[in-house]
Design a protein around this motif. Structure first.
Motif, PDB file in Angstrom:
ATOM      1  N   MET A 199       0.825  -1.209   0.000  1.00 56.65           N
ATOM      2  CA  MET A 199       0.000   0.000   0.000  1.00 56.65           C
ATOM      3  C   MET A 199       0.858   1.257   0.000  1.00 56.65           C
ATOM      4  O   MET A 199       0.453   2.292  -0.531  1.00 56.65           O
TER       5      MET A 199
ATOM      6  N   LEU B 100      -4.223  -4.483  12.172  1.00 51.67           N
ATOM      7  CA  LEU B 100      -3.264  -3.836  11.281  1.00 51.67           C
ATOM      8  C   LEU B 100      -1.921  -4.551  11.323  1.00 51.67           C
ATOM      9  O   LEU B 100      -1.592  -5.191  12.305  1.00 51.67           O
ATOM     10  N   GLN B 101      -1.202  -4.441  10.221  1.00 48.30           N
ATOM     11  CA  GLN B 101       0.182  -4.913  10.172  1.00 48.30           C
ATOM     12  C   GLN B 101       1.078  -3.722   9.848  1.00 48.30           C
ATOM     13  O   GLN B 101       1.638  -3.099  10.732  1.00 48.30           O
ATOM     14  N   CYS B 102       1.178  -3.372   8.556  1.00 48.01           N
ATOM     15  CA  CYS B 102       2.060  -2.244   8.232  1.00 48.01           C
ATOM     16  C   CYS B 102       1.442  -0.918   8.652  1.00 48.01           C
ATOM     17  O   CYS B 102       2.137   0.077   8.819  1.00 48.01           O
ATOM     18  N   GLY B 103       0.145  -0.870   8.774  1.00 43.43           N
ATOM     19  CA  GLY B 103      -0.519   0.347   9.250  1.00 43.43           C
ATOM     20  C   GLY B 103      -0.765   1.401   8.198  1.00 43.43           C
ATOM     21  O   GLY B 103      -1.280   2.472   8.512  1.00 43.43           O
ATOM     22  N   PHE B 104      -0.439   1.115   6.939  1.00 41.94           N
ATOM     23  CA  PHE B 104      -0.572   2.171   5.935  1.00 41.94           C
ATOM     24  C   PHE B 104      -2.038   2.405   5.565  1.00 41.94           C
ATOM     25  O   PHE B 104      -2.460   3.543   5.374  1.00 41.94           O
ATOM     26  N   CYS B 105      -2.808   1.344   5.521  1.00 42.61           N
ATOM     27  CA  CYS B 105      -4.228   1.473   5.173  1.00 42.61           C
ATOM     28  C   CYS B 105      -5.058   1.938   6.359  1.00 42.61           C
ATOM     29  O   CYS B 105      -6.214   2.321   6.197  1.00 42.61           O
ATOM     30  N   CYS B 137      -6.567  -3.430   2.031  1.00 44.96           N
ATOM     31  CA  CYS B 137      -5.464  -3.740   2.927  1.00 44.96           C
ATOM     32  C   CYS B 137      -4.702  -4.889   2.297  1.00 44.96           C
ATOM     33  O   CYS B 137      -5.283  -5.943   2.042  1.00 44.96           O
ATOM     34  N   ARG B 138      -3.434  -4.689   2.012  1.00 45.56           N
ATOM     35  CA  ARG B 138      -2.653  -5.736   1.353  1.00 45.56           C
ATOM     36  C   ARG B 138      -2.015  -6.686   2.372  1.00 45.56           C
ATOM     37  O   ARG B 138      -1.504  -7.727   1.996  1.00 45.56           O
ATOM     38  N   CYS B 139      -2.031  -6.297   3.652  1.00 44.44           N
ATOM     39  CA  CYS B 139      -1.277  -7.087   4.642  1.00 44.44           C
ATOM     40  C   CYS B 139      -2.101  -8.130   5.372  1.00 44.44           C
ATOM     41  O   CYS B 139      -1.642  -9.234   5.591  1.00 44.44           O
ATOM     42  N   THR B 140      -3.279  -7.754   5.845  1.00 42.38           N
ATOM     43  CA  THR B 140      -3.910  -8.546   6.911  1.00 42.38           C
ATOM     44  C   THR B 140      -4.902  -9.587   6.433  1.00 42.38           C
ATOM     45  O   THR B 140      -5.348 -10.409   7.238  1.00 42.38           O
TER      46      THR B 140
HETATM   47  S1  FES Z   1      -1.934  -3.113   7.281  1.00 43.69           S
HETATM   48 FE1  FES Z   1      -0.665  -2.945   5.551  1.00 43.69          FE
HETATM   49  S2  FES Z   1      -2.046  -2.394   4.042  1.00 43.69           S
HETATM   50 FE2  FES Z   1      -3.343  -2.774   5.722  1.00 43.69          FE
END
Ligand code: FES
Ligand code: FES
Lengths: 917, 164
Positions: A199, B100-105, B137-140
């Motif tokens: 993202m 959340l993981q990376c927190g960007f979204c 969200c690409r991470c979770t």
């Molecule tokens: S936590 Fe990484 S894109 Fe949602």
């Protein structure tokens, strides 16, 4: 839970501790690269190629330079003042010349041609539109099928084969075994191109501080890798580089290595001596950030009458694009294809192809095609042979009783548990009940399907490839009793500050809240490759275990001395020091820490002040993770739409540090797998124009596409310190075959489903209705879809292939018949290995048909003996590094040059060329 | 290039200035006002990372020009937690459920959730999940986001949390 730890110690390993990262990330206080502002900073935009292939006739930057706010417009000629060498993740130079900006030709849509520096991004983009470039357009090579037929796209490459390994001619023994098999399945599978799509896009702030220092804020997978790589790329050993990446918005393989744009910005900042920021926008990210996975595979598997594996062969190709981050034939596909199964004989040919598309980069589980091919074909075979898909796996999986053993590829195998994962999965899932439900549903015209897949994955690899190293953890207890840990691990969402703090708190005997973890700064943590190859839990975790336990020992030693007690009687729990049987001696960690720092006279003899330990952990060479998954889908007979109803993961990832983090990693990988199977496809038209350049066209999974996952944690401790196994990539590897098998099962009444991903509703509807797909954009790959890779071994009248097969110019395929070519003397040899060209010096001395000699490489010198039949030299030698393997050389001398190949056991064959020194 | 005066409130603070017509609200909030919790993931109106609250409604700040926010009340993720640091219920639910993981979204997701949660008749599970279809969200794999929504809306606990 499998938590180790002392008696009565606070258990953090195995607990769902709240994440340390979340406080800042939930409140908008994270620091991603675009949040960094440096005084005097200017902004960069790129002018990019609008066509896939062409010669640059002229570049006119006059108008752009004259625009308001523009500070500079730089072309490759300007940047060339700083010669920059692009490096792969393995720190090897590129096989074809790869410049930062296009010099005299463009090789893909989005190829950067000019770099514009302006006071803000809006003005920089305005000026990018005003860079006038005149091109002479050429016919692009877009697909693997195109690449096979076309002359080389790169003037400095002999063909479009970027890399190749394996057997270039049919192996008679293997072919005999396959011919003799009771049942053979053969299919060609194709895998679409994937955009990793973190993202947060790529981005860098490059801030030179005079000639000697450079601070880089860059979104990446490991600050220390970037620091090392940039220093090597720039060839400026005296430049002190500090890399900071506090928060990273996902990466998934994309941000492994600084690439053309990032290095161009760095070079420009050094030339202009100004801080520069470049933040990739999503359009740029989708067309010009390197991508992954465009592959095809023709897999043949032979079984005996009982369904036991007999032999297998795989012909594999991967689109490398124009400028891959290291030319790649993806040999790992073959290393792991049969690793978890008892496969007696395996052969392969694997090739990477150059095309006029954006280059190849890593994506979560880069070798995942092996699981897709194997598990899907096992189900097809089971269906054809009338065997249950679970039984065909039970018959063939490597069990504990079979280990240790060697894989078909020649790799030592130990400590894998795929069969156990499968059995544990089946205890949580009633297959019989599902089959009854499925039969009922079919009567009602509803199509339910159940799919299984099983796999193993190498994690925490260290010591066999130079960049895949151990990890350093530094832990110190401050005088105030708080714990600071500096790590080279790095989170792009992995939550390593959380998991590492859990390990340190438990091993040290302090409260989780009292451990602060610092990552994301190359000047703090030790060298480590960061998030690559599911390694941080295994290696970072192992280092944390070791460092914390050493520090605990020192605390005990100091406390025992101060309190006049035996170290064995001293315990440290939750930051409190106690002496067994002497409650009055209880001290806080802070009291002991104050003495350790401030009162050297009270320390034991020979013990230095302070409480700090740095430990660098080198784990076993590889730690395997195993898993079995099951998915249930319903395919809508009217629309071809797939609904995932249930998905169960049964995985052995060793001791879990934080089950919520483990499950998060699995779920994230599975969501990406669902995107791969059902939605995502980065597509080029036949002129190499990207047609999926927005997220309205490139479809990422949403909350409606991903079900609630269920987990069976079938864990067994690994042999690494702490017992951890890696879990970062697995979901993306095992997910695709699990889902494809479920869809195939659902639609079995209609026949076989296509194996070209993604399985769009239109493709599935074609199966259901029996009407072929109306031609759409997939027609752009007719050769690939028609199974070009399934063609028999390449014929010599294909000049590109012939050259590759021989590793030389075609006329050198047949050895000269004239015997007695002068062989004796010193030769310079170059072997094309997967990690780049390796140079060696060979000395030959012949006596009749006996060949004696020695081979010298940077790793050392080794003697050998072999045969010299005329100009044909053959010898074998055993090497132990990087892995034990027998090398079989087969070279032919022609005048003052020689050429041929070296068979490297499990690693296939490498081309060797040379000339007289 | 045209310059326009604007006056708006961001997180309760008054802002005035002259800005270019083409400046997006996202860039204004991030660059001019310093609210870097507003994340730009696509600039194409698809990912939802840039979502902020404008006059009580969740809005994609990459698709709105700053001049359009003239006279508005804008809230970013920085305003969600109470001044004493107590997390907003949507933040707490995301934290409790590893949303959340990376927190960007995450900031965009939180703003959409906050609008639906804070309105007079808070949204139920289905409506909130439907609203999440506008966030990528690409991470979770959305697991924790869905659990957080269930916690917020008081619906049933997630099926199972791992057998050991
Ligand atoms: S936590 Fe990484 S894109 Fe949602
Ligand atoms: S950045 Fe606004 S929707 Fe993606």
């Amino acid at each position: 839970m499998n938590a180790p730890g002392g008696i009565g110690a606070a258990r953090y390993i195995g607990e769902r501790m709240p994440r340390k990262e979340d406080g800042r990330l939930l409140t908008g206080r994270g620091t991603y690269v675009d949040d960094v502002v440096v005084p005097g900073m200017l902004h960069v935009a790129f002018a990019r190629s609008p066509m896939a292939r062409g010669r640059i006739v002229s570049i006119d930057t006059t108008m752009a330079k004259a625009m308001p706010g523009v500070h500079a417009v730089l072309t490759e000629a300007d940047l060339a003042r700083i010669p920059v060498t692009l490096l792969s993740f393995f720190m090897m130079p590129m096989e074809v010349e790869t410049t930062l900006l296009a010099r005299d030709r463009v090789a893909y849509v989005g190829d950067p041609v000019a770099l514009i520096v302006a006071t803000d991004r809006y003005l920089a983009e305005d000026a990018a539109g005003a860079v006038m470039v005149e091109y002479d357009e050429e016919t692009p090579v877009v697909t693997i099928a195109d690449a096979r037929a076309a002359p080389p796209i790169h003037p400095d490459a002999a063909s479009n084969v970027a890399a190749t390994m394996g057997e270039d001619e049919p192996n008679p023994d293997l072919e005999r075994a396959l011919r003799g098999a009771a049942h053979v399945v053969e299919r060609t599978l194709t895998h679409q191109r994937i955009s990793q799509s973190p993202m947060e896009t790529r981005g860098v702030v490059s801030a030179p501080q005079g000639d000697e220092e450079l601070t880089l804020y860059i979104t990446c997978q490991s600050p220390s890798v970037i620091a090392r790589s940039v220093a090597l790329s720039l060839g400026m050993p005296d430049l002190s580089i500090r890399v900071i990446a506090k928060d990273v918005g996902g990466s998934f393989g994309l941000k492994n290595t600084p690439w053309r744009e990032e290095l161009a910005v760095i070079a420009a900042s050094l030339i202009l001596q100004r801080p520069l920021k470049w933040i990739e926008d999503r359009l740029e990210n989708l067309i010009s950030a390197n991508q992954a996975r465009e592959q095809e595979m023709t897999l043949r598997i032979g079984f005996d009458a009982e369904g036991k594996l007999v032999a297998s062969h795989c012909d594999y190709g991967i689109n490398n694009g124009a400028y891959p981050q290291g030319a790649d034939a993806n040999v790992a596909v073959h290393a792991f294809l049969w690793a978890a199964y008892k496969m007696p004989a395996y052969g392969f040919l694997t090739r990477g192809w150059y095309t006029n598309t954006v280059g190849l980069a890593a994506y979560r589980g880069p070798w995942a095609m092996e699981s897709y091919g194997r598990e899907v074909l096992l189900d097809i075979a089971a269906r054809e042979m009338g065997i249950d898909p679970i039984e065909i796996r039970r018959k063939n999986l490597v069990t504990r009783a079979d280990q240790p053993c060697m894989t078909a590829f020649g790799m030592p195998l130990e400590d894998i548990t795929p069969a156990d994962c499968l059995e544990k999965l089946l205890r949580h899932f009633d297959v019989g009940a599902f089959r009854a439900e499925q039969a009922e549903a079919r009567k009602a015209g509803r199509y339910l399907g159940l799919g299984f897949a099983v796999y193993i994955e190498p994690t925490g690899t260290a010591g066999s490839m130079p960049v895949m190293t151990g990890e350093t953890v530094s832990v110190r207890i401050e005088p105030n009793g708080k714990v600071q840990a500096m790590l080279g691990t790095h989170s792009q969402g992995h939550g390593t500050a959380t998991t590492m703090a859990q390990v340190i708190a438990e091993e040290l005997g302090v409260r989780y809240e009292d451990v602060n973890v610092f990552e994301g700064d190359s000047s703090r943590g030790g060298y480590g490759p960061g998030a690559a190859g599911s390694r941080q839990g295994v290696i970072g975790g192992g280092a944390a275990v070791k460092a914390a336990s050493l520090l605990r020992d020192k605390v005990k030693q100091v406390a025992a001395h101060v309190l006049n007690a035996s170290p064995d009687a001293v315990t440290l729990e939750r930051g409190t020091i106690r002496v067994a049987g002497a409650e009055e001696m209880t001290r806080s960690l802070r009291e002991i820490a104050e003495i350790a720092y401030g009162e050297p006279a009270r320390l034991p003899h020979g013990v230095g002040t302070g409480l700090e330990v740095t430990y660098r952990y080198d784990p076993p060479p590889v730690t395997f993770t195993s898993a079995a998954h099951a998915a249930i889908v319903e395919v809508d007979g009217d629309t071809g739409f797939v609904k995932i109803k249930r998905w169960i993961s049964s995985e052995d990832c060793g001791v879990m540090i934080n089950p919520a983090v483990v499950e998060g990693q699995i779920a994230g990988g599975l969501a990406q797998a669902i995107g791969t199977v059902l939605l995502e496809e980065f597509h080029y038209d036949e002129r190499g124009n990207p047609t999926t350049a927005t997220y309205k066209d490139y479809l990422l999974p949403t909350i409606f596409d991903v079900p609630d996952f269920e987990y069976v944690h079938a864990n067994t401790p690994s042999q690494a310190a702490g017992g951890f196994r890696g879990v970062g990539e697995g979901g993306a590897i095992i997910g695709p075959p699990t889902l494809v098998n479920a869809i195939a099962d659902a639609l079995a009444p209609f026949g076989e489903i296509p194996l070209d991903l993604p399985l769009t509703p239109a493709k599935l509807l074609a199966v259901i209705t029996g009407k072929p797909l109306s031609p759409q954009h997939h027609a752009a790959h007719p050769a690939a879809a028609a199974g070009d890779a399934a063609a028999p071994a390449p014929t010599p009248d294909d000049p590109g292939i012939a050259a590759v097969l021989a590793g030389v110019e075609p006329e050198r395929i047949d050895p000269p018949t004239a015997a007695g070519a002068a062989v004796d003397g010193t030769w310079k040899l170059v072997m094309a290995t997967p990690m780049g060209p390796q140079e060696m010096t060979a000395r030959f001395a012949t006596d009749g048909t006996t060949l004696m000699g020695a081979l010298e490489s940077p790793e050392g010198s080794q003697e050998f003996a072999g045969t010299a039949e005329g100009p044909n030299l053959r010898w074998e030698m055993k090497v132990t590094k990087p892995m034990p393997v027998t090398l079989k050389y087969d070279l032919t001398v022609t005048g003052d040059t020689l050429a041929g190949k070296c068979k490297m056991g499990m690693f296939g064959s490498a081309k060797v060329s040379g000339e007289r020194a | 290039m045209s310059e326009h005066p604007i006056a708006l409130t961001i997180n309760g603070q008054a802002y005035t200035g002259r800005i270019e017509g083409r400046l997006t609200l996202a860039d204004y909030l991030r660059v001019n006002a310093g609210y870097t919790g507003v994340h730009v993931g696509c600039e194409q109106g698809v990912c939802g990372a840039c979502t902020v609250i404008v006059d009580g409604r969740a809005v994609r700040s990459c698709l709105m020009l700053a001049v359009q926010a003239d006279g508005s009340e804008v809230r970013t993720v920085e305003s969600l937690a109470a001044p004493d640091g107590t997390l907003h219920p949507v933040q707490q639910a995301m934290r409790d459920n590893f949303g959340l993981q990376c927190g960007f979204c995450t900031p965009g997701i939180l703003m959409t959730m906050a609008v639906l949660h804070d309105r007079k008749e808070p949204a139920g599970e289905d409506e909130m999940i439907a609203a999440m279809s506008g966030h990528i969200c690409r991470c979770t794999g959305y697991q924790g986001i869905r659990r957080a929504i269930r916690q917020l809306t008081g619906s049933a606990e997630p099926a199972q949390e791992g057998a050991h």
